[in-house]
Enzyme design. Sequence first.
Site, short mmCIF file in Angstrom:
data_model
loop_
_atom_site.label_atom_id
_atom_site.label_comp_id
_atom_site.label_asym_id
_atom_site.label_seq_id
_atom_site.Cartn_x
_atom_site.Cartn_y
_atom_site.Cartn_z
N SER A 60 20.68 -35.11 -3.74
CA SER A 60 22.13 -35.10 -3.63
C SER A 60 22.80 -35.35 -4.97
CB SER A 60 22.59 -36.16 -2.63
OG SER A 60 21.85 -36.07 -1.44
N1 SAH Z 1 17.93 -38.67 0.10
C1 SAH Z 1 17.39 -37.49 -0.55
C2 SAH Z 1 18.19 -36.25 -0.18
C3 SAH Z 1 17.30 -35.23 0.38
S1 SAH Z 1 18.03 -33.84 1.18
C4 SAH Z 1 17.28 -37.67 -2.05
O1 SAH Z 1 17.77 -38.68 -2.58
O2 SAH Z 1 16.67 -36.83 -2.72
C5 SAH Z 1 17.73 -34.21 2.88
C6 SAH Z 1 16.29 -34.40 3.29
O3 SAH Z 1 16.30 -34.63 4.69
C7 SAH Z 1 15.39 -33.19 3.05
O4 SAH Z 1 14.31 -33.57 2.25
C8 SAH Z 1 14.94 -32.79 4.45
O5 SAH Z 1 13.61 -32.31 4.51
C9 SAH Z 1 15.10 -34.10 5.22
N2 SAH Z 1 15.24 -33.97 6.67
C10 SAH Z 1 15.93 -33.04 7.38
N3 SAH Z 1 15.81 -33.27 8.70
C11 SAH Z 1 15.01 -34.37 8.84
C12 SAH Z 1 14.51 -35.11 9.96
N4 SAH Z 1 14.78 -34.76 11.21
N5 SAH Z 1 13.73 -36.18 9.71
C13 SAH Z 1 13.43 -36.56 8.44
N6 SAH Z 1 13.86 -35.90 7.36
C14 SAH Z 1 14.65 -34.82 7.55
#
Ligand code: SAH
Length: 222
Positions: A60
């Site tokens: 993000s």
């Molecule tokens: N907090 C992260 C942002 C990642 S983007 C950072 O600092 O880099 C959102 C993430 O949520 C992705 O990696 C995606 O694979 C994950 N995601 C989406 N649906 C999910 C679910 N049901 N359970 C766990 N992770 C999930």
Amino acid sequence: MSIEARKIRLLMQLRKSGVTDTRVLGAIERVPREIFVPETFHDQAYEDMALPIGMGQTISQPLIVALMTQALEVGDRHKVLEIGTGSGYQAAVLARLCRRLYTIERHKPLLDVAQQRLAQMRIHNVTAKAGDGTKGWPEQAPFERILVTAAHGGIEAPKALTDQLGVGGIMVIPMGSERRKQRVVRFRRSDAGIEREDLWPVRFVPLLPDEPEGDASAAHRE
Ligand code: SAH
């Protein structure tokens, strides 16, 4: 411009954009974002933008990480749950502010890399697992804080997550079915029930149910 100068510039931008909590700014300052982005993007690590991290996911934008962390009102005695570990960057920021962080990621290859980075930073108060975060982590509930970093498509908050929020707890979650109409929403749980507050508009990758198939081969593709 040196990495240090870029970082100072970013911190000033965050302050101007409404990040006033000095604990949050301090945590952002102490987490090297460059180790959480692919090497080709190292020179953009302190730009205020989201960057690709593989598997179609993104780390993000720093402003959103900072504002969501601030909205979460994390204290150093809190047990926190994060859904969507991704690069591990938000997890590192939260880990600096809370007692213990539990984090769930549905893409195992992303989780493995994130865990290596947290270990490299000597962050030891994080427990991570691969799985479907929409179910929460019932064995570890209740949590004082829950942060979801992918957009939930429903109109109501995922029940499994509000159920795992302790009394006095706060959950911050991007919500909205259309990518162009997502908002960060804050839920506060009290004895009286759950209060909802709509915050600012955002664009997040979707929160997807279940675990993906064929991750092992996908990992090599990036
Ligand atoms: N907090 C992260 C942002 C990642 S983007 C950072 O600092 O880099 C959102 C993430 O949520 C992705 O990696 C995606 O694979 C994950 N995601 C989406 N649906 C999910 C679910 N049901 N359970 C766990 N992770 C999930």
